[in-house]
Design a protein around this motif. Structure first.
Motif, short mmCIF file in Angstrom:
data_model
loop_
_atom_site.label_atom_id
_atom_site.label_comp_id
_atom_site.label_asym_id
_atom_site.label_seq_id
_atom_site.Cartn_x
_atom_site.Cartn_y
_atom_site.Cartn_z
N HIS A 16 9.67 -4.47 -9.39
CA HIS A 16 9.52 -3.06 -9.02
C HIS A 16 9.62 -2.86 -7.52
N SER B 172 13.15 -0.94 -9.33
CA SER B 172 12.56 -0.12 -8.27
C SER B 172 12.95 1.34 -8.46
N LEU C 258 11.09 2.93 -11.27
CA LEU C 258 9.69 3.23 -10.95
C LEU C 258 9.63 4.51 -10.10
#
Lengths: 75, 341, 373
Positions: free
Chosen positions: B15, B22, B25
């Motif tokens: 993440h 990433s 998220l």
């Protein structure tokens, strides 16, 4: 030395030797291992999570009335 | 790639890798809550127009244990804290940025709660988060979530508020009861647990400040007494301004529960943290006017004049006790820890 | 706060103080030792000495458990925490107390030792239960007030068979220290404000011999400011009348015999220690307790073979003389210069009950010069 504050006993768990005490809206569980015959409504001195001793209301009253000898004293 | 499982998932190293995880998220968690035109734009930096006048900028790293406490959490705290730091210069806060350091393994549900709370605080304050960043550290190398927020704002014409402007004769005001935040944190700290109705006072103070500077642009100092409490903040101002201060113990608003918790743990309310209070130092002539404005605002309802600035080359804060005795109110030494003796 | 606020009434305090002013004999000096740090703290926090006549002086005593703990005992705990894979639990008061070479439990924790602050001995038990694979050592300090809770923890540990729990016992006793101070006579004390919470456990009769032998009056005094002022008046009256009795101002919590249940518990677990080192007072016979042989399994000194460590006091530090009531904190060259609550060199600057810290943090307005920060 030895910070201890008076708090009111709100409830008791005799089997576990603990009490919930209240100090102006703060409730905390403490051990009553050092005291026999604590009753709900008693004020007890709390030190490191233990009830050390009961506050004797009559003696407290007596101490406070000793201040009456101050009548007439001007600061 | 599977959907982000906010309910059961945890923060993973991926993440923070800058890759698809990433992005996912950021999309499904951060932007979903904090949504605004700047963030949606998706650039590395957000653009905005600057008006005339002086700008202020402040930054604050937020670490708090526990992350969730009565009356708030690290999310709302990180918004309020930085808005307040900007507002204490008399400025109107405009924008915030937020940097997150997440610990691997932290539940996404918890993160979701924090970001939602942050978004709510930002919406209520009408100060959007327009830039952000997220990094992930390995398990054991963080404490769940750290948040650093930066805020910028604009100071109105004619306002010159600074910690070095306190003058002998000025009055010292506090916007309400002290010690609520620190007491709420202590009550939920592991090993100390006690039950209380006290909640953190965490709040954004910029609207209160706007009303105060509106009626009294000549206010000399504003500061929020956060870590170290009222006592430490007054000492900071005394040092910056090269003056002394005299306060009245009986005039300082403290809730019974806060006093009770302090007596129990051997702490002093003067050193307990606040997150929604401010200290105002102003010329005596406008003190009453400022006080009325504060008391008319919900966040200043219990405001009080607590003392005055005096000349003192020793630069001491002294307090008249309820007894009529006098004592020094010193800087906080070390940490404020529960005592047995 | 019931039983607190009534005893913090400023108006009554001023009237009581006025009574003291009219009753003191202007021809003489009244040196009253407040044995406990709790009284020291109250005197400074509430500005009580501003209310007293000039010929009445409060002399600080050794009743602050962190102040009288010798640096070597802390050093030994740090060595243990660094040598063994243990969890060291202690009251927060101890964390900043200087050991040797500027070290402290706080610094040892920063270097990586697992040192945890607890509020109660029951918390140390909880940590031991939660970490059965590790040894948990409770670094216990305090006078007779704090000793029964430690005894209770050992008793519970034995009942539960909690084999990973032990106590590094540093509990000390009040009457022997008081005797020692009075026997040396160097502090020139005319009266003693006696301990309040220690006395709830040991009872007012524990001081009778002391008062008789050294012909010094003692008033057991509560820690609230009105208690302190009223007890001061009681002492002034005893001194004026040439009496040397044990009087009990704190009768709302202290009886003649004390808390027998707590005493029995202490006696079940502890026995007198032949000799114990006090910071400032030196080695005093029978002035501390140790864990009885039957409970050696719970004695950290035995379990880990802990050795006494000798640590020299900081050069120039007069904590020993302050603890004996011979010197005042402001007599110390280090006071407020290199020794401050932020960077304490001597133990009296650490606890807010320590005479130096109380003087520095609350009473500095009485001194000239610019404050150090």
């Amino acid at each position: 030395m030895c910070l201890a504050v008076p708090a009111r006993v709100e409830s008791l768990d005799r089997a576990a030797s603990t009490a919930v005490v209240n100090l102006d809206g703060i409730s905390k569980e403490v051990s009553t291992l050092l005291l026999d015959d604590v009753a709900v409504g008693d004020y007890v001195l709390i030190h490191v999570g233990y009830a050390l001793e009961r506050i004797d209301p009559e003696e407290a009253e007596k101490t406070l009335t000793m201040f009456d000898e101050l009548k007439g004293v001007e600061p | 790639m599977s959907r982000l499982d906010i309910e059961r998932g945890v923060v993973e190293m991926a993440h923070g890798s800058g890759g698809r995880a990433s992005a996912q998220l950021i999309e499904s968690l951060f932007i979903r809550h904090l949504d605004n035109a700047w963030l949606r734009q998706g650039d590395d930096a957000s653009l905005f127009d600057v008006g005339a006048g002086r700008m202020v900028m402040s930054t604050d790293a937020h670490v708090v244990s526990p992350l969730f406490f009565p009356g708030g959490d690290i999310g709302s705290l990180s918004v309020h804290g930085t808005i307040n730091d900007v507002a204490m210069s008399g400025a109107r806060p405009l924008y915030l940025s937020a940097g997150f350091v997440l610990e691997e393994g932290f539940p996404l549900a918890g993160l979701d709660r924090i970001v939602a709370s942050m978004a709510r605080a930002s919406r209520e304050a009408d100060v959007p988060v327009i830039a952000g960043d997220t990094k992930v550290v390995e398990r054991g190398k963080g404490d769940g979530v750290f948040i650093t927020t930066t805020g910028i704002g604009v100071v109105p014409e004619g306002v010159h508020i600074s910690g070095d402007r306190a003058e002998a004769g000025d009055m010292i005001l506090i916007s309400g009861h002290i010690g609520d935040h620190g007491t709420a944190i202590l009550s939920s700290r592991e090993g100390l647990e006690f039950a209380t109705a006290i909640r953190s006072d965490s709040a954004a103070l910029h609207e209160l400040v706007a009303e105060m500077v509106n009626v009294a642009p000549e206010i000399h100092c504003l500061r929020d007494p956060t870590r170290g409490g009222l006592a430490t903040t007054l000492n900071e101002l005394v040092r910056q301004s090269g003056v002394g201060m005299q306060i009245e113990e009986g005039a300082i608003p403290v809730r019974a529960e806060v006093r009770g918790a302090c007596e129990l743990l051997g702490l002093d309310p003067l050193y307990i943290a606040n997150e929604g209070k401010l200290i105002c130092i102003c010329p005596a002539g406008v003190a009453e006017k400022v006080l009325s404005v504060m008391q008319a605002h919900p966040l200043g309802r219990d405001a009080a004049i607590i003392g005055k600035v005096v000349e003192d080359e020793r630069q001491l804060v002294t307090m008249k006790t309820v007894f009529g005795g006098l004592r020094v109110v010193d800087w906080l030494a070390g940490e404020q820890l529960p005592r047995i003796c | 706060m019931k039983y607190v606020d009534e005893f913090r009434d400023g108006d009554k305090a001023r009237r009581l103080a006025e009574l003291i002013r009219t009753e003191v004999n202007p021809e003489r000096e009244y040196r009253l030792m407040e044995f406990c740090g709790g009284h020291t703290h109250a005197i400074f926090r509430f500005g009580i000495h501003d209310l007293m006549p000039e010929n009445l002086k409060y002399v600080h005593g050794p009743g602050c458990p962190v102040c009288v703990l010798p640096a070597g005992r802390i050093e030994a705990a740090i060595e243990l925490a660094e040598a063994e894979d243990i969890i060291l639990c202690t009251y927060a008061d101890l964390m900043r107390v200087p050991a040797g070479r500027g070290d402290s439990l706080n610094r040892a924790r920063a270097r990586g030792s697992d040192i945890r602050m607890i509020y109660s001995s029951t918390d140390a038990l909880a940590i031991a239960r939660a970490n059965p694979e590790r040894q948990v050592v409770f670094f216990a300090i305090g006078f007779e007030t704090t000793t029964p809770p430690t005894a209770a923890a050992i008793q519970i540990a034995e009942k539960e068979g909690l084999s990973n729990f032990s106590v590094y016992c540093n509990h000390v006793l009040t009457p022997p220290a008081m005797r020692h101070l009075l026997s040396s006579g160097e502090a020139h004390i005319h009266g003693i404000l006696g301990p309040s919470h220690v006395s709830t456990i040991i009872g007012s009769q524990a001081y009778a011999g002391c008062c008789n032998d050294y012909q010094v009056p003692l008033v057991i005094a509560g820690f609230e400011p009105l208690d302190v002022i009223q007890s001061t008046l009681m002492l002034v009256r005893q001194i004026n009348e040439g009496r040397f009795e044990v009087e009990n101002q704190y009768s709302r919590a202290v009886s003649q015999t004390g808390n027998r249940k707590a005493q029995a518990l202490m006696q079940a677990i502890f026995e007198p220690r032949a000799m114990f080192e006090w910071r400032g007072l030196g080695g005093l016979p029978d002035s501390a307790v140790q864990i009885k042989a039957a409970f050696h399994a719970f004695d950290a000194e035995k379990r880990f073979g802990m050795q006494a460590i000798d640590v020299a006091d900081i050069r120039g530090c007069i904590c020993p003389a302050v603890l004996r009531g011979v010197s005042d904190p402001v007599d110390c060259k280090l006071f407020g210069s290199i020794c401050t609550p932020e960077q304490p060199k001597g133990a009296c600057m650490v606890s807010s009950e320590g005479a130096c810290a109380a003087q520095y943090s609350y009473g500095r307005y009485r001194l000239g010069g610019k404050s150090e920060i």
